[in-house]
Write an enzyme that holds these catalytic residues in place. Structure first.
Site, PDB file in Angstrom:
ATOM      1  N   HIS A 122       0.844  -1.187   0.000  1.00  0.00           N
ATOM      2  CA  HIS A 122       0.000   0.000   0.000  1.00  0.00           C
ATOM      3  C   HIS A 122       0.887   1.247   0.000  1.00  0.00           C
ATOM      4  O   HIS A 122       1.869   1.316   0.736  1.00  0.00           O
ATOM      5  CB  HIS A 122      -0.915  -0.003   1.222  1.00  0.00           C
ATOM      6  CG  HIS A 122      -1.995   1.036   1.161  1.00  0.00           C
ATOM      7  ND1 HIS A 122      -1.775   2.363   1.472  1.00  0.00           N
ATOM      8  CD2 HIS A 122      -3.302   0.950   0.816  1.00  0.00           C
ATOM      9  CE1 HIS A 122      -2.891   3.039   1.323  1.00  0.00           C
ATOM     10  NE2 HIS A 122      -3.843   2.205   0.932  1.00  0.00           N
ATOM     11  N   GLU A 124       0.604   4.218   1.255  1.00  0.00           N
ATOM     12  CA  GLU A 124       0.778   4.850   2.571  1.00  0.00           C
ATOM     13  C   GLU A 124       1.821   4.102   3.391  1.00  0.00           C
ATOM     14  O   GLU A 124       2.698   4.715   4.013  1.00  0.00           O
ATOM     15  CB  GLU A 124      -0.539   4.870   3.340  1.00  0.00           C
ATOM     16  CG  GLU A 124      -0.390   5.385   4.762  1.00  0.00           C
ATOM     17  CD  GLU A 124      -1.535   4.996   5.683  1.00  0.00           C
ATOM     18  OE1 GLU A 124      -1.268   4.549   6.820  1.00  0.00           O
ATOM     19  OE2 GLU A 124      -2.704   5.127   5.272  1.00  0.00           O
ATOM     20  N   THR A 159      -3.142   3.555   8.755  1.00  0.00           N
ATOM     21  CA  THR A 159      -4.224   4.379   9.297  1.00  0.00           C
ATOM     22  C   THR A 159      -5.610   3.847   8.959  1.00  0.00           C
ATOM     23  O   THR A 159      -6.560   4.087   9.707  1.00  0.00           O
ATOM     24  CB  THR A 159      -4.119   5.826   8.784  1.00  0.00           C
ATOM     25  OG1 THR A 159      -4.245   5.846   7.357  1.00  0.00           O
ATOM     26  CG2 THR A 159      -2.805   6.467   9.195  1.00  0.00           C
ATOM     27  N   CYS A 188      -6.925   5.988  11.958  1.00  0.00           N
ATOM     28  CA  CYS A 188      -7.704   7.175  11.607  1.00  0.00           C
ATOM     29  C   CYS A 188      -9.107   7.070  12.222  1.00  0.00           C
ATOM     30  O   CYS A 188      -9.834   6.111  11.937  1.00  0.00           O
ATOM     31  CB  CYS A 188      -7.793   7.302  10.093  1.00  0.00           C
ATOM     32  SG  CYS A 188      -8.940   8.588   9.533  1.00  0.00           S
ATOM     33  N   SER A 260     -12.712   7.880   0.150  1.00  0.00           N
ATOM     34  CA  SER A 260     -12.314   8.558  -1.081  1.00  0.00           C
ATOM     35  C   SER A 260     -13.430   8.550  -2.133  1.00  0.00           C
ATOM     36  O   SER A 260     -13.178   8.785  -3.309  1.00  0.00           O
ATOM     37  CB  SER A 260     -11.045   7.911  -1.658  1.00  0.00           C
ATOM     38  OG  SER A 260     -11.218   6.515  -1.805  1.00  0.00           O
TER      39      SER A 260
END
Length: 280
Positions: A122, A124, A159, A188, A260
């Site tokens: 990923h 991130e 996150t 998150c 998103s």
């Protein structure tokens, strides 16, 4: 058809900020403007920004003009490469991802073997791992065999992962008997709230529709959590992928969306699903 929406769904503040920075850059600048990788994991948004003039580049060594750092962030070497090339950098890294990067750097400075619980490929996670040497990335129990025995560990998490997965992995790591384990919660809250709302809704409906990009980790996580509740679950990017058999024989449908997923995608889907007659 009766359609119920999750209490929390769609864009998070990090995605909203990234899109706003992209649109501001396009409005205020001329010349070559590009994002380094897709700015968020949603094809519809990427296409919309492309039509406004935002290009996507994958190699920082070939970047020129103005470059947006996507919401997933990048490692220090990427920033250094862009700076050497004289590129104007617009940093759209999510503030929570930026915090995870800083935590990883600090843990390494304190002498911990840094462990990131997350998906190694990923973007991130790749960026976060770049802020310390020798970071070990794990996401399954089988991955734990890669942890050095006897090392003191500093643990963070991708996150967008669920609290349940983070907790289970931490429990497995602690059970290995490392002399010291420092855990920093980098999850998150926006994602966590969406996960909780999706699970709550899944228990009230006959079928769940999870809207968002197929490559979006947080959207896939939503679909997995809903399916785990035992309700038929469909992960779709937009209404064009809907098939009548998905809702056949169902009375009440639930809809949630990844962090998103733009509001217009959600509204289009909900409007058309409400007009759908599952008895036809």
């Amino acid at each position: 058809m009766e359609v119920r929406l999750a209490k929390k769904l769609g864009f998070c503040f990090g995605v909203e900020r990234a899109i706003a920075l992209a649109e501001q850059s396009l409005a205020e600048r001329t010349g070559n403007i590009a994002s380094l990788g897709e700015i968020i994991h949603n094809r519809q948004v990427v296409q919309m920004l492309s039509e406004q003039g935002l290009r996507v580049v994958d190699d920082p060594a070939k970047a020129a003009g103005t470059v947006l750092i996507r919401s997933h962030g990048e490692g220090p070497e990427v920033f250094e490469t862009l700076s050497r090339r004289g590129v104007e950098i617009v940093d759209a890294t999510c503030v929570l991802v930026k915090r995870a990067q800083q935590v990883v750097a600090q843990l390494a400075k304190e002498g911990y073997q840094v462990v990131v619980i997350g998906q190694a490929e990923h973007p991130e996670v790749k960026a976060v791992c770049a802020y310390a040497p020798g970071v070990v990335c794990v996401d399954t129990v089988e991955d734990l065999a890669r942890l050095p025995s006897g090392a003191k560990l500093g643990i963070v998490c991708q996150t967008t992962h669920s609290p349940g997965h983070f907790g289970r992995m931490v429990g497995q790591i602690v059970a290995r008997g490392h002399p010291e384990v420092k855990i920093v919660n980098t999850l998150c809250n926006e994602v966590r709230n969406r996960q909780g709302a999706a699970v709550e809704l899944a228990d009230q409906v006959d079928v769940m529709f999870v809207l968002g990009g197929k490559q979006s980790a947080n959207t896939r996580q939503l679909a997995q959590l809903c399916a785990a509740e035992g309700v038929p679950t469909h992960h779709l990017e937009r209404w064009a992928q809907f098939r009548p058999e998905m809702a056949a024989g169902k009375s009440v449908a639930g809809v949630t969306a990844g962090a998103s997923t733009p509001q217009w995608v959600i509204e289009e889907f909900v409007s058309k699903l409400r007009a759908f007659d599952p008895a036809e």
